[in-house]
Design an enzyme around this catalytic site. Structure first.
Site, PDB file in Angstrom:
ATOM      1  N   HIS A 199       0.829  -1.210   0.000  1.00  0.00           N
ATOM      2  CA  HIS A 199       0.000   0.000   0.000  1.00  0.00           C
ATOM      3  C   HIS A 199       0.864   1.260   0.000  1.00  0.00           C
ATOM      4  CE1 HIS A 199      -3.680   2.335   0.959  1.00  0.00           C
ATOM      5  NE2 HIS A 199      -2.811   3.122   1.593  1.00  0.00           N
ATOM      6  N   GLU A 200       1.806   1.319   0.924  1.00  0.00           N
ATOM      7  CA  GLU A 200       2.618   2.520   1.051  1.00  0.00           C
ATOM      8  C   GLU A 200       3.570   2.693  -0.127  1.00  0.00           C
ATOM      9  OE1 GLU A 200       1.896   4.735   3.103  1.00  0.00           O
ATOM     10  OE2 GLU A 200       0.518   3.572   4.334  1.00  0.00           O
ATOM     11  N   HIS A 219       1.979   4.904  -2.755  1.00  0.00           N
ATOM     12  CA  HIS A 219       2.142   6.335  -2.494  1.00  0.00           C
ATOM     13  C   HIS A 219       3.585   6.769  -2.772  1.00  0.00           C
ATOM     14  CE1 HIS A 219      -1.826   6.421  -0.841  1.00  0.00           C
ATOM     15  NE2 HIS A 219      -1.528   5.719   0.237  1.00  0.00           N
TER      16      HIS A 219
END
Length: 421
Positions: free
Chosen positions: A19-20, A23
């Site tokens: 997920h990170e 970003h």
């Protein structure tokens, strides 16, 4: 128990990392400085800095984050009156600001901060060696490092590398990328399951077999038969077939099927069973399976689509009657991980895939502080064609953070009661 703990840490670590990284990757592409990429929360147990980003592993394996320049306003932790230690380069520009108590490898200049601008002007003023007779100004290098109070070393965040300096499309992509990566991970895992299994069920109306002493065997149905209708209801695949049989109003019905090109019709009495307090009917048939490449790929996609549909259905039901039991935090995930480990490696992979798509969808909910809330603000900005005031955005995100913290506490307390008491 040890297996469950290891699986839990791996599942959480993979989910957060994927997920990170979404970003992180799109922030880097947009020229936004990623000051820190952290796996875990709480005190750091390891860190390393590469290419301007500080990578950390923290003690509690229950989350993670990326700190983007301009989105962590209090991260510099500098205050007027604070004692710091500065290191300068040959051009007498500050290359390191130490706000912690940890000693530096090379000697620095002790300064008590009077004022500073690490965003636009890139300077710092203070009393050198506590000499209050003169305020000295130091130029700060664009890529200067700052050691925070807990010893974490990060880059300062000048204006040109801050999140809000990126274009609106880039900012929207950064906000969406975390959930997008979760969807990609879930799809890859479901497809992987299709290739790890000896054979995969295929969504067809052709029978893979019939159960002994079942209504299907009684009326002579065989593996390879294609059921085309139940009563007057046409069926084209396994999902339609099983749903139609289960929801048939009368046990006595007719089955239309094709065998060796010939269409046949047979009366049958279905078996009545109770599931979730409701009467449903069964024919006693098995789903056909395949080991073909295309069928394995299709199985992965179908599982991905079904998981997403299931989650959206659950969200819709929550709108009609919300309960904390509908949500689960780390405690619930640990308990479910324990159940998944009993099904072996494939069970853990399947659970990770479900959790990943769940995380992606939940993060896109239009709640302040979540990625979906940030995307909503981006859309508003695109509509009004001007930036949303930073103060308003900060208040909205603060409200969201408080709401999420309260919700997380309530969910965790409820999970402890459900699973540990």
């Amino acid at each position: 128990m040890l297996v469950t703990i290891i699986a839990f840490i791996l599942i959480f670590g993979i989910l957060v990392l994927v997920h990170e990284y979404g970003h992180y990757y799109f922030a880097k592409r947009a020229g936004v400085l990623v000051r820190e990429f952290s796996i875990g929360m709480g005190p750091k147990i390891w860190w390393q800095q590469r290419h301007g980003t500080t990578y950390t592993i923290r003690l509690l394996p229950v989350g993670g984050y990326v700190r983007l320049a301009g989105m962590d306003e209090d991260a510099d932790q500098l205050r007027p009156g604070m004692p710091v230690t500065l290191q300068l380069n040959d051009a007498q520009a500050v290359t390191l600001i130490n706000t912690s108590d940890q000693p530096l490898r090379y000697p620095g200049i002790p300064v008590r901060v009077v004022d500073f601008d690490l965003v636009d002007g890139l300077w710092l003023e203070g009393y050198e060696n506590d000499d209050e007779t003169q305020v000295k100004r130091y130029a700060v290098d664009h890529d200067a490092l700052l050691i925070e109070r807990d010893g974490t070393q990060v880059r300062i965040a000048p204006r040109d590398v801050r999140f809000n300096s990126a274009s609106l499309p880039h900012r929207m992509m950064i906000n969406f990328a975390g959930a997008m990566n979760n969807f990609i991970l879930a799809l890859v895992l479901f497809i992987g399951l299709g290739f790890l299994m000896p054979k995969v069920p295929i969504n067809t109306n052709q029978l893979g077999g019939v159960a002994k002493h079942s209504p299907a065997q009684v009326v002579g149905l065989q593996a390879g038969d294609k059921i085309t209708a139940v009563g007057k209801q046409q069926v084209k695949n396994w999902d339609q077939l099983t749903t139609t049989i289960a929801q048939t109003k009368d046990a006595q019905t007719t089955i239309t099927y094709r065998r060796h090109g010939q269409l046949k019709r047979q009366a049958v009495k279905l078996k009545a069973v109770k599931q979730n307090g409701q009467r449903q009917y069964q024919l006693g048939i098995y789903q056909a399976q395949s080991s073909k490449f295309a069928d394995r790929m299709q199985y992965g996609w179908q599982m991905f689509a079904r998981a997403g549909t299931l989650i959206f259905t659950a969200l819709g039901q929550m709108m009609h009657g919300f309960s904390l039991n509908d949500l689960g935090g780390p405690v619930a995930i640990y308990a479910t991980t324990s159940q998944a480990t009993h099904f072996g490696f494939l069970g853990v992979v399947s659970f990770l895939a479900m959790l990943s798509i769940n995380l992606g969808i939940m993060n896109l909910l239009p709640i302040p502080a979540l990625d979906g809330g940030k995307l909503l603000l981006n859309i508003v900005e695109a509509i009004i064609r001007r930036p949303i005031p930073a103060k308003f955005e900060g208040i909205v995100n603060l409200v969201g953070v408080v709401f999420l913290l309260i919700l997380m506490l309530l969910v965790t307390f409820n999970d402890i009661q459900r699973y540990l008491m």
